[in-house]
Design an enzyme around this catalytic site. Structure first.
Site, PDB file in Angstrom:
ATOM      1  CG  ASN A 109      -1.798  -1.196   1.303  1.00 55.20           C
ATOM      2  OD1 ASN A 109      -2.266  -1.682   0.292  1.00 55.20           O
ATOM      3  ND2 ASN A 109      -2.029  -1.684   2.503  1.00 55.20           N
ATOM      4  CG  HIS A 127       3.999  -2.831   5.580  1.00 52.50           C
ATOM      5  ND1 HIS A 127       3.922  -1.463   5.750  1.00 52.50           N
ATOM      6  CD2 HIS A 127       2.715  -3.269   5.539  1.00 52.50           C
ATOM      7  CE1 HIS A 127       2.663  -1.093   5.814  1.00 52.50           C
ATOM      8  NE2 HIS A 127       1.907  -2.172   5.672  1.00 52.50           N
ATOM      9  CB  ILE A 128       5.995  -6.988   0.992  1.00 51.36           C
ATOM     10  CG1 ILE A 128       6.979  -6.056   0.305  1.00 51.36           C
ATOM     11  CG2 ILE A 128       5.276  -7.889  -0.018  1.00 51.36           C
ATOM     12  CD1 ILE A 128       8.161  -6.775  -0.333  1.00 51.36           C
TER      13      ILE A 128
END
Length: 162
Positions: free
Chosen positions: A135, A148-149
């Site tokens: 995001n 972050h994934i």
């Protein structure tokens, strides 16, 4: 080798917990999109004004997290607000607020994050497929300003995602 064992044990435990907990409640689509966990509202409040939440508490170990993998460049841990039977996050040690703020010098780090995410997904039994989500910003529903994934899997994911 120890990291691989920790990773496999952590993901298997997470899957067992999900099986016991039962199916997730259905997502409801509203005018603004999917409204489960109120992530859109969180993102609107968290816009990067310096006071937005980060994952620094997890990186410095002041907040416990189900760590699945760690190396000198990144950390992988179970998601708190899970959106699929398997949901974990891959974060860099380097504080990068969002994907739109990466620099050319971060090229190798980004590749490393994706490879770790792939290996963790495989170790977690997601051989039939999974989804990576990053995001970015308020309209992208980013509520935590540390890159972050999200790795989601363990069920048929729907399309379109947003």
């Amino acid at each position: 080798m120890a990291a691989a064992i920790l990773l496999a044990a952590g993901l298997c435990g997470a899957r067992r917990a999900e099986a016991v907990a039962g199916p997730r409640r259905a997502q409801v689509r509203g005018a603004a999109g999917v409204t489960d966990g109120n992530e859109v509202a969180k993102a609107q409040k968290a816009a990067p004004r310096g006071a937005a939440p980060t994952v620094s508490w997890i990186l410095d170990r002041s907040l416990p997290a189900g760590v699945l993998y760690e190396d000198q460049q990144c950390l992988v841990f179970r998601g708190a607000a899970t959106q699929a039977p398997v949901h974990f996050l891959v974060i860099p040690e380097k504080p990068i607020p969002c994907i739109s703020q990466v620099e050319e010098e971060d090229r190798k780090l980004l590749g490393h994050l994706l490879l770790v995410a792939k290996k963790t997904a495989k170790a977690g039994g997601l051989g039939d497929g999974y989804r990576f989500v990053i995001n970015d910003g308020e309209l992208g529903a980013q509520s935590v300003y540390h890159l972050h994934i999200h790795v989601l899997g363990g069920r048929q994911l729907q399309w379109p995602p947003g």
